[in-house]
Design an enzyme around this catalytic site. Structure first.
Site, PDB file in Angstrom:
ATOM      1  CG  ASP A 136      -4.929   2.168   6.177  1.00  0.00           C
ATOM      2  OD1 ASP A 136      -5.963   3.290   6.039  1.00  0.00           O
ATOM      3  OD2 ASP A 136      -4.515   1.678   5.096  1.00  0.00           O
ATOM      4  CE1 TYR A 143       3.982  -6.769   4.805  1.00  0.00           C
ATOM      5  CE2 TYR A 143       3.520  -8.918   5.788  1.00  0.00           C
ATOM      6  CZ  TYR A 143       3.468  -8.204   4.871  1.00  0.00           C
ATOM      7  OH  TYR A 143       3.030  -8.340   3.397  1.00  0.00           O
ATOM      8  NE  ARG A 195      -4.953  -2.478   4.695  1.00  0.00           N
ATOM      9  CZ  ARG A 195      -5.514  -2.382   3.484  1.00  0.00           C
ATOM     10  NH1 ARG A 195      -6.230  -1.137   3.419  1.00  0.00           N
ATOM     11  NH2 ARG A 195      -5.662  -3.415   2.706  1.00  0.00           N
ATOM     12  CG  ASP A 216      -1.966  -1.038   1.081  1.00  0.00           C
ATOM     13  OD1 ASP A 216      -2.303  -1.481   0.156  1.00  0.00           O
ATOM     14  OD2 ASP A 216      -2.577  -1.415   2.242  1.00  0.00           O
TER      15      ASP A 216
END
Length: 307
Positions: free
Chosen positions: A87, A73, A190, A45
């Site tokens: 988010d 991550y 998310r 993203d």
């Protein structure tokens, strides 16, 4: 025999900054390398940063083998505020009741995280790129539809709390959790933030996300999209394939046979599975599959696509 397409070939590890889209970075790479043949093994993203794997020239054929690899991550989850996109780019939809954030203890956080580890069923974010009747879910949401996606099986191999910080958002107290996640492909971080907030009764959303690993590829080996002499930063197809597969070192005759689509019957056993077939010059012939003592090509690299 196939002929090589002109231009560079290899795998490029990019360190995506926050802001630009993944497609923008692909376009930048095409211009920098002077070739249209650039693909990716998964996007990030705009708000996210970190590792993107790009294939250039004939090496784009390798990307399909990297897409499904597990990933790592580092993320920041804000407890106390929910958004419609899960988010920081979305609109605030709920704020935790006064005092509820203060009641979150390290023990409660660990219990909520423990419930999210291992194989789980995760409902993807409604603003994901998943298609619903041929239309991306995020487009349906933007058009005002109420999108409900089906839960999917994912695996959270590791979910670790690194730090927590008290903060203020809109004058209200919130808690920012810094976490590390190692997970299967298809996991939505998310959605993980959303579910963590739901379990704690505070709501939550993602405020930062950085991808640091895809399979055996690390962010430590990545370069900035605007790095000088980008072509010199390419990993050769053979080097990239050997990070993912066991090597099958072919003789000159075996290399010729594989390139001509022939099956190899081996006198010595080789464990079943996919192999990186390497010729005597160290170039990648292609990806082959071993089964029952027979090696057969899954695909071959175009001639000359190792330079």
């Amino acid at each position: 025999m196939t002929t090589a397409s002109p231009g560079p070939n290899g795998v490029l590890l990019l360190d995506k900054p926050q802001g630009p889209t993944s497609h923008t970075l692909v376009a930048m790479t095409r211009r920098a390398l002077g070739t249209r043949k650039v693909g990716h093994a998964g996007t990030l993203d705009p708000m996210a940063s970190g590792l993107m794997i790009l294939g250039v020239g004939g090496a784009t054929r390798l990307l399909t083998y990297f897409v499904g690899d597990d990933k790592e991550y580092y993320a920041t989850v804000r407890l106390g505020v929910s958004t419609n996109t899960e988010d920081a780019e979305g609109e605030v939809t709920a704020t935790a009741p006064a005092g509820s954030v203060a009641e979150v203890t390290p023990e409660r956080i660990e219990a909520a995280m423990a419930a999210l580890r291992g194989p789980i069923k995760q409902i993807p974010s409604s603003v994901s790129a998943i298609k619903v009747d041929g239309v991306r879910a995020y487009k349906r949401v933007r058009d005002g539809e109420d999108v409900q996606l089906a839960a999917r099986a994912v695996t959270i191999a590791e979910l670790e709390l690194l730090a927590s910080h008290d903060a203020l958002a809109g004058g209200e107290p919130v808690v920012d959790l810094e976490i590390r996640v190692s997970c299967s492909s298809g996991t939505y971080i998310r959605a993980l933030a959303r579910d963590l907030g739901a379990a704690l009764g505070t709501g939550a959303h993602l405020t930062a996300l950085r991808r640091t690993r895809v399979g055996d590829f690390s962010i430590a080996d990545a370069v900035a999209p605007d790095a000088d002499e980008l072509e010199k930063r390419l990993t050769t197809p053979s080097q990239a394939a050997l990070r993912r597969f066991r090597a099958f070192e072919a003789t000159a005759q075996q290399a010729a046979d594989i390139r001509n689509g022939k099956k190899l019957r081996l006198s010595e056993p080789v464990d079943d599975g996919l192999l990186a077939a390497i010729d005597p010059e160290g170039d990648l012939i292609g990806i082959a599959r071993a089964a029952g003592g027979v090696v057969k090509s899954e695909f071959n690299m175009p001639t000359g696509a190792n330079t």
